[in-house]
Design a protein around this motif. Structure first.
Motif, PDB file in Angstrom:
ATOM      1  N   THR A 464     -63.210  10.617 -30.861  1.00 21.24           N
ATOM      2  CA  THR A 464     -63.789  11.129 -29.626  1.00 21.24           C
ATOM      3  C   THR A 464     -63.134  10.506 -28.407  1.00 21.24           C
ATOM      4  O   THR A 464     -62.874  11.180 -27.402  1.00 21.24           O
ATOM      5  CB  THR A 464     -65.299  10.857 -29.610  1.00 21.24           C
ATOM      6  N   ALA A 465     -62.882   9.194 -28.475  1.00 20.60           N
ATOM      7  CA  ALA A 465     -62.263   8.524 -27.333  1.00 20.60           C
ATOM      8  C   ALA A 465     -60.872   9.075 -27.052  1.00 20.60           C
ATOM      9  O   ALA A 465     -60.482   9.281 -25.901  1.00 20.60           O
ATOM     10  CB  ALA A 465     -62.205   7.018 -27.591  1.00 20.60           C
ATOM     11  N   LEU A 466     -60.121   9.328 -28.139  1.00 25.03           N
ATOM     12  CA  LEU A 466     -58.782   9.898 -27.944  1.00 25.03           C
ATOM     13  C   LEU A 466     -58.861  11.285 -27.319  1.00 25.03           C
ATOM     14  O   LEU A 466     -58.120  11.612 -26.383  1.00 25.03           O
ATOM     15  CB  LEU A 466     -58.064   9.965 -29.294  1.00 25.03           C
ATOM     16  N   ALA A 467     -59.793  12.108 -27.819  1.00 22.04           N
ATOM     17  CA  ALA A 467     -59.927  13.458 -27.255  1.00 22.04           C
ATOM     18  C   ALA A 467     -60.467  13.418 -25.836  1.00 22.04           C
ATOM     19  O   ALA A 467     -60.020  14.166 -24.962  1.00 22.04           O
ATOM     20  CB  ALA A 467     -60.842  14.292 -28.148  1.00 22.04           C
ATOM     21  N   LEU A 468     -61.443  12.523 -25.602  1.00 23.80           N
ATOM     22  CA  LEU A 468     -62.024  12.436 -24.263  1.00 23.80           C
ATOM     23  C   LEU A 468     -60.993  12.006 -23.233  1.00 23.80           C
ATOM     24  O   LEU A 468     -60.929  12.555 -22.127  1.00 23.80           O
ATOM     25  CB  LEU A 468     -63.208  11.448 -24.293  1.00 23.80           C
ATOM     26  N   GLN A 469     -60.173  11.018 -23.594  1.00 23.04           N
ATOM     27  CA  GLN A 469     -59.156  10.554 -22.648  1.00 23.04           C
ATOM     28  C   GLN A 469     -58.182  11.680 -22.310  1.00 23.04           C
ATOM     29  O   GLN A 469     -57.795  11.846 -21.156  1.00 23.04           O
ATOM     30  CB  GLN A 469     -58.406   9.359 -23.247  1.00 23.04           C
ATOM     31  N   ARG A 470     -57.794  12.460 -23.320  1.00 21.01           N
ATOM     32  CA  ARG A 470     -56.859  13.552 -23.058  1.00 21.01           C
ATOM     33  C   ARG A 470     -57.458  14.604 -22.143  1.00 21.01           C
ATOM     34  O   ARG A 470     -56.773  15.165 -21.288  1.00 21.01           O
ATOM     35  CB  ARG A 470     -56.438  14.197 -24.388  1.00 21.01           C
ATOM     36  N   HIS A 471     -58.757  14.857 -22.283  1.00 19.70           N
ATOM     37  CA  HIS A 471     -59.374  15.909 -21.488  1.00 19.70           C
ATOM     38  C   HIS A 471     -59.815  15.421 -20.107  1.00 19.70           C
ATOM     39  O   HIS A 471     -59.956  16.238 -19.195  1.00 19.70           O
ATOM     40  CB  HIS A 471     -60.585  16.481 -22.226  1.00 19.70           C
ATOM     41  N   LEU A 472     -60.051  14.126 -19.945  1.00 21.15           N
ATOM     42  CA  LEU A 472     -60.494  13.628 -18.645  1.00 21.15           C
ATOM     43  C   LEU A 472     -59.343  13.471 -17.663  1.00 21.15           C
ATOM     44  O   LEU A 472     -59.544  13.554 -16.455  1.00 21.15           O
ATOM     45  CB  LEU A 472     -61.223  12.287 -18.810  1.00 21.15           C
ATOM     46  N   LEU A 473     -58.145  13.210 -18.157  1.00 25.07           N
ATOM     47  CA  LEU A 473     -56.992  13.143 -17.266  1.00 25.07           C
ATOM     48  C   LEU A 473     -56.586  14.552 -16.859  1.00 25.07           C
ATOM     49  O   LEU A 473     -56.857  15.522 -17.565  1.00 25.07           O
ATOM     50  CB  LEU A 473     -55.831  12.432 -17.970  1.00 25.07           C
ATOM     51  N   PRO A 474     -55.944  14.702 -15.705  1.00 25.58           N
ATOM     52  CA  PRO A 474     -55.559  16.054 -15.262  1.00 25.58           C
ATOM     53  C   PRO A 474     -54.621  16.715 -16.272  1.00 25.58           C
ATOM     54  O   PRO A 474     -53.603  16.153 -16.663  1.00 25.58           O
ATOM     55  CB  PRO A 474     -54.851  15.797 -13.926  1.00 25.58           C
ATOM     56  N   GLN A 475     -55.005  17.906 -16.701  1.00 20.56           N
ATOM     57  CA  GLN A 475     -54.156  18.658 -17.619  1.00 20.56           C
ATOM     58  C   GLN A 475     -52.975  19.301 -16.885  1.00 20.56           C
ATOM     59  O   GLN A 475     -51.893  19.438 -17.425  1.00 20.56           O
ATOM     60  CB  GLN A 475     -54.979  19.756 -18.309  1.00 20.56           C
ATOM     61  N   ARG A 476     -53.217  19.688 -15.644  1.00 21.25           N
ATOM     62  CA  ARG A 476     -52.178  20.281 -14.818  1.00 21.25           C
ATOM     63  C   ARG A 476     -52.481  19.941 -13.370  1.00 21.25           C
ATOM     64  O   ARG A 476     -53.595  20.176 -12.898  1.00 21.25           O
ATOM     65  CB  ARG A 476     -52.148  21.802 -15.022  1.00 21.25           C
ATOM     66  N   LEU A 477     -51.525  19.356 -12.668  1.00 18.64           N
ATOM     67  CA  LEU A 477     -51.746  18.950 -11.284  1.00 18.64           C
ATOM     68  C   LEU A 477     -51.868  20.196 -10.409  1.00 18.64           C
ATOM     69  O   LEU A 477     -51.143  21.174 -10.588  1.00 18.64           O
ATOM     70  CB  LEU A 477     -50.596  18.069 -10.795  1.00 18.64           C
ATOM     71  N   TRP A 502     -56.415   6.008 -14.847  1.00 16.74           N
ATOM     72  CA  TRP A 502     -56.457   7.424 -14.494  1.00 16.74           C
ATOM     73  C   TRP A 502     -55.766   7.651 -13.163  1.00 16.74           C
ATOM     74  O   TRP A 502     -55.521   6.706 -12.399  1.00 16.74           O
ATOM     75  CB  TRP A 502     -57.894   7.932 -14.443  1.00 16.74           C
ATOM     76  N   TYR A 503     -55.465   8.904 -12.902  1.00 19.64           N
ATOM     77  CA  TYR A 503     -54.852   9.300 -11.637  1.00 19.64           C
ATOM     78  C   TYR A 503     -55.311  10.709 -11.315  1.00 19.64           C
ATOM     79  O   TYR A 503     -55.851  11.423 -12.163  1.00 19.64           O
ATOM     80  CB  TYR A 503     -53.322   9.239 -11.732  1.00 19.64           C
ATOM     81  N   ASP A 504     -55.104  11.125 -10.078  1.00 16.80           N
ATOM     82  CA  ASP A 504     -55.512  12.468  -9.685  1.00 16.80           C
ATOM     83  C   ASP A 504     -54.786  12.863  -8.408  1.00 16.80           C
ATOM     84  O   ASP A 504     -54.371  11.990  -7.619  1.00 16.80           O
ATOM     85  CB  ASP A 504     -57.024  12.539  -9.463  1.00 16.80           C
ATOM     86  N   VAL A 505     -54.635  14.164  -8.214  1.00 10.25           N
ATOM     87  CA  VAL A 505     -54.070  14.745  -6.994  1.00 10.25           C
ATOM     88  C   VAL A 505     -55.069  15.786  -6.514  1.00 10.25           C
ATOM     89  O   VAL A 505     -55.396  16.721  -7.256  1.00 10.25           O
ATOM     90  CB  VAL A 505     -52.698  15.390  -7.253  1.00 10.25           C
ATOM     91  N   ILE A 506     -55.578  15.624  -5.271  1.00 10.71           N
ATOM     92  CA  ILE A 506     -56.668  16.455  -4.766  1.00 10.71           C
ATOM     93  C   ILE A 506     -56.229  17.121  -3.465  1.00 10.71           C
ATOM     94  O   ILE A 506     -56.011  16.424  -2.457  1.00 10.71           O
ATOM     95  CB  ILE A 506     -57.936  15.613  -4.520  1.00 10.71           C
ATOM     96  N   PRO A 507     -56.055  18.434  -3.426  1.00 11.64           N
ATOM     97  CA  PRO A 507     -55.749  19.107  -2.161  1.00 11.64           C
ATOM     98  C   PRO A 507     -56.925  18.995  -1.195  1.00 11.64           C
ATOM     99  O   PRO A 507     -58.087  19.142  -1.585  1.00 11.64           O
ATOM    100  CB  PRO A 507     -55.512  20.565  -2.579  1.00 11.64           C
ATOM    101  N   LEU A 508     -56.611  18.730   0.081  1.00 15.54           N
ATOM    102  CA  LEU A 508     -57.617  18.608   1.118  1.00 15.54           C
ATOM    103  C   LEU A 508     -57.363  19.662   2.189  1.00 15.54           C
ATOM    104  O   LEU A 508     -56.364  20.382   2.175  1.00 15.54           O
ATOM    105  CB  LEU A 508     -57.594  17.207   1.733  1.00 15.54           C
ATOM    106  N   SER A 509     -58.276  19.726   3.144  1.00 19.12           N
ATOM    107  CA  SER A 509     -58.136  20.690   4.236  1.00 19.12           C
ATOM    108  C   SER A 509     -56.985  20.288   5.144  1.00 19.12           C
ATOM    109  O   SER A 509     -56.551  19.134   5.178  1.00 19.12           O
ATOM    110  CB  SER A 509     -59.438  20.760   5.031  1.00 19.12           C
ATOM    111  N   GLY A 510     -56.493  21.267   5.912  1.00 19.78           N
ATOM    112  CA  GLY A 510     -55.418  20.987   6.849  1.00 19.78           C
ATOM    113  C   GLY A 510     -54.098  20.685   6.182  1.00 19.78           C
ATOM    114  O   GLY A 510     -53.296  19.906   6.713  1.00 19.78           O
ATOM    115  N   SER A 511     -53.837  21.244   4.982  1.00 16.68           N
ATOM    116  CA  SER A 511     -52.599  21.036   4.221  1.00 16.68           C
ATOM    117  C   SER A 511     -52.421  19.601   3.759  1.00 16.68           C
ATOM    118  O   SER A 511     -51.354  19.218   3.299  1.00 16.68           O
ATOM    119  CB  SER A 511     -51.372  21.463   5.045  1.00 16.68           C
TER     120      SER A 511
END
Length: 842
Positions: A464-477, A502-511
């Motif tokens: 479960t931990a292996l599957a959870l880690q794969r699904h919690l990280l961004p699959q596609r930026l 973990w890491y993430d890329v989040i689009p915000l307002s104003g480009s």
């Protein structure tokens, strides 16, 4: 009423009498306390009401004195034209608003509050409609100011106000006197009730004392004497009966005990023999608790169970488990699973029980196989007469009987409400299994089932931990135009293999775009779940468009709430453990949050215990950003500071976790220097740069997780941004529409004119009507068309559905319906309302 055994008149027993007396006593005490509490409550209520009434009278008197000062000051000024008379008038006028509010707040009833409100309105009218105009007229030497009509008008107003004050104060004093009378009456009633209760209590105590002496004390003395004789060995002693039911029962019990003492000697010897037998069984159970479950492998645990029962309890033991258990899954009832023999042991190796057996399909098991799977143990004391057992597998049953095995106990392996399989205990020795052996077999199986289930749960949690880690990280930026990104995640080479990086890329307002990287201490399912919560929380807070330092502050508060109220099991990296609670030290999360604006080419970042990022300039030089590193998340009470960076287009921002730069054989400063060198190496793409950094810094198996996020900045051309300052005048709305239409024509976006013109009209109108100047209008042409209206007010609008006859409330609804998205973000100078519209297809 009860009837004493053996005949006689019906009497209340000792228990019934005590209950009735206690009930009556409780009623007396309850009534006395209730009356006392009522008196105390009335006294407290009167004190509070009296204090409130006095304050109301005092405030009314003060306000009335202000009215007198106003009237006296203006009259003296009208008569003498001396400005000195206006000093008390001016002082009373200035202090009137505060005194009026205090006077209204001290009103003790709705009627008084309405009267106080009317007095305040009349005084306000007197000041604004009469007194101030009169003083101004006198200062202008207007002869009408001294006319009898004006004087009479002032006297009429003052007399009416003073009459209102008199009515208000009189009503308050009348209420105060009524409360005093009610309190005195309540106190008198309390005295009468208390005296009556005291008399009743005294009579009840005397009656109970006499009854207890006759019904309890005398019979107990006789029973004590009989007990002394019994202790000395006189087993013929008896206690005489009594007319009190409970005492008679005590005498009968004593006599029965004396008669049973002789029988107890024989039973004691039998118990000693039984204890020796149980002691041997306990030794066997202790051996099972020590030797079963030494590892976290399901089949190994099953073999340990088969080995521990031989030869102390059984001659042969076989363990059959459901196939989902071997995979770490939880078997479901009626799922059609099959049993698989995973372990067998015995006093000899040639028994026909060893090895995997062709076990029946459990989707339709026979009755003999169904009972253990439903939680019931089955005893076959003589297998030769068990037709159900023979029907399961006739050929195997014949071989077992021919071998000399004649008795069996089949027990389910159940743990935490889940049936895992069965364990069979077989005997070849002359004495067969009996009913007492079934209970021991169930207890032995229960202990072993926990160990088997622990191994199963470990297998499941790891998967479960292996599957959870794969699904919690961004699959596609996500798609955005502010930066070009590439990322890598490498799990640690530990037993669990996953952690909380973990890491993430989040689009915000104003480009704009937010770049996030974080780390949760530990490995396993708990760390992955904590990482998922943090990533979700960061995305939620980023949607509110908070600055980086404020976002980390809110995230820190969230961690503290989790620490206070969320139960978890085990510690970091543990698959099973005792129930506990999150603590700040257990979580130990760090986070770096950066926001890049392609319009201004400015990057604002804040960090909570996380290493600062590295920057690779367009000239090929790399360095670590210097700035304030805040405390880790969960500490609480300490501030987070933002760091601003001006980045040229084409700069590469490297966000990473400590597993990349820190190792047992390498100091973190050395790792940071190597990171800068790896970034500075030429690379055709960011993906190649990621591989270069990972290959340069991780030459061996990593002991911790590694997350790396590279972002190459882009700059929005100046011609794609148009900004105008809009004066806070309603007539400027038309000018704003005209400016926007001209700009859209210049960009060749004429098809978007209708929607954007309507949106700009609504947003600018709202800013002029409800916001504060200066007002700024900005258009951004990116992969979408962005419209922003900013003002210095911090009040954010909210979308609502206007009713049929409402004059407003439809503007934002139109904006929301006509655009792809809209929102509000707070700035250091106010707020910005933004919306996005898709570019025309052409």
């Amino acid at each position: 009423m009860r009837t004493r055994p053996g005949g006689g008149s019906g009497r209340l027993g000792l228990t019934s009498t005590s209950v009735l007396a206690s009930g009556f006593l409780a009623v007396l005490i309850g009534v006395a306390f209730a009356v006392l509490l009522q008196v105390i409550g009335d006294a407290r209520g009167f004190t509070a009401d009296a204090r409130a009434s006095r304050e109301a009278i005092t405030d009314a008197s003060v306000l009335e004195q202000h009215l007198i000062d106003l009237e006296t000051g203006q009259r003296g000024f009208v008569i003498t034209r001396d400005e000195a008379f206006l000093q008390p008038w001016q002082a009373a006028r200035e202090s009137y608003p505060a005194e009026a509010r205090r006077f209204l707040a001290s009103a003790t009833s709705p009627e008084q509050r309405r009267l106080a409100g009317q007095i305040n309105r009349d005084i306000g009218s007197f000041i604004t409609d009469y007194s101030v105009p009169l003083v101004e007229a006198v200062r202008r030497d207007d002869p009408s100011a001294s006319s009898p009509a004006e004087t009479a008008e002032g006297k009429r107003r003052v007399d009416a106000l003073r009459a209102s004050f008199t009515t208000y104060i009189t009503d308050e004093r009348a209420k105060l006197q009524d409360r005093q009378d009610a309190t005195d009456s309540s106190a008198q009633r309390a005295v009468v009730v208390a005296c009556a209760g005291l008399a009743g209590l005294t009579g009840l105590i005397v009656t109970l004392t006499v009854f207890q002496h006759r019904a309890i004390v005398r019979p107990l003395r006789r029973a004590a004497a009989a007990a002394g004789r019994l202790a000395k060995g006189d087993l013929e002693v008896r206690v005489p009966s009594s007319r009190v039911e409970e005492v008679a029962a005590l005498a009968a019990s004593f006599n029965t005990m004396a008669e049973s003492l002789q029988d107890s000697r024989a039973r004691t010897e039998e118990a000693r023999e039984r204890l020796e037998f149980l002691y041997k069984r306990l030794e066997l159970l202790y051996g099972a608790s020590v030797s079963v479950g030494t590892g976290l492998d399901v089949e190994q645990t099953a073999r340990e169970l088969a080995r521990v029962a031989v030869p102390g309890f059984a001659d042969f033991t076989t363990v059959d488990l459901l196939e989902p258990v071997l995979r770490g899954d939880e078997p479901a009832a009626g799922a059609g699973a099959r049993l698989r023999r995973v372990a067998a042991d015995g006093i000899r190796d040639d028994a026909p029980l060893a090895g995997p057996a062709d076990l029946p399909d459990l989707s339709s098991p026979p009755p003999a196989a169904r009972a253990p799977l439903s939680g019931q143990a089955r005893l076959d004391a003589d297998l030769r007469h068990s037709t159900e057992w023979a029907a399961e597998q006739p050929e195997a049953a014949a071989r077992v009987l021919a071998y000399g095995i004649h008795s069996r106990i089949r027990t389910p392996l159940q743990a935490r409400g889940v049936t895992l399989g069965t364990v069979d205990f077989w005997r070849q020795r002359p004495d067969p299994f009996g009913p007492d052996d079934v209970a021991f077999a169930e207890e032995l199986a229960a202990k072993a089932a926990v160990a088997v289930d622990n191994a199963r749960r470990f297998t499941r949690e790891r998967s479960t931990a292996l599957a959870l880690q794969r699904h919690l990280l961004p699959q596609r930026l996500p798609y955005q135009t502010a930066v070009e990104v590439a990322s890598r995640y490498l799990p640690a080479w530990t037993r669990t293999g996953v952690g909380g990086d973990w890491y993430d890329v989040i689009p915000l307002s104003g480009s704009r775009v937010a770049l996030v990287v974080g780390d949760v201490v530990g490995h396993g399912l708990q760390a992955s779940a904590a990482m998922g919560r943090l990533r979700t929380a960061v995305r939620t807070l980023a949607d509110v468009d908070l600055p980086p330092d404020e976002l980390l502050t809110h995230l820190d508060d969230l961690i503290l709430h989790l620490c206070e109220g969320e139960p978890v099991s085990g510690g970091p990296g543990d698959d099973e453990g005792a129930d506990g609670w999150f603590s700040s030290a257990d979580l130990g999360a760090t986070c770096l949050y950066a926001v890049y604006d392609p319009v201004s080419r400015r990057c604002t970042l804040a960090t909570a215990g996380h290493p600062m990022p590295a920057v690779l300039g367009p000239d090929g030089t790399a360095h670590i950003v210097s700035g304030h590193v805040g405390p880790p998340l969960g500490v609480g009470g300490l501030p987070f500071e933002a760091t601003d960076l001006d980045l040229d287009a084409g700069s590469v921002l490297a966000l990473y976790t400590d597993g990349l730069v820190e190792a047992r054989h390498r100091d973190i400063d050395v790792g940071l220097a190597e990171l800068c060198l790896a970034l500075a190496r030429p690379a055709d793409s960011l993906e190649e740069a990621c591989d270069t950094v990972i290959g340069s810094l991780l030459t061996d198996r990593a002991a911790d997780d590694v997350a790396l996020l590279l972002a190459r900045t882009r700059a929005l051309p100046a011609g794609h941004v148009a900004t105008w300052q809009i004066p806070a005048e309603t007539v400027q709305v038309e000018r704003a529409r005209k400016l926007v239409v001209e700009q859209l024509d210049a960009w060749g976006l004429t098809e978007a004119t209708f929607v954007i013109e309507l949106v700009v009209s609504e947003l600018v109108t709202n800013a002029i009507r409800y916001g504060q100047p200066p007002i700024q209008l900005r258009l951004i042409r990116d992969h979408t068309l962005i419209c922003e209206v900013s003002d210095t007010s911090s009040t954010a609008p909210h979308l609502r559905r206007a009713r049929a006859f409402d004059e407003g409330g439809r503007g934002l609804l139109l904006v929301a319906q006509l655009t792809q998205g809209w929102g509000t973000r707070q700035t250091t100078t106010g707020k910005t309302i933004w919306c996005e519209q898709a570019l025309p297809a052409s």
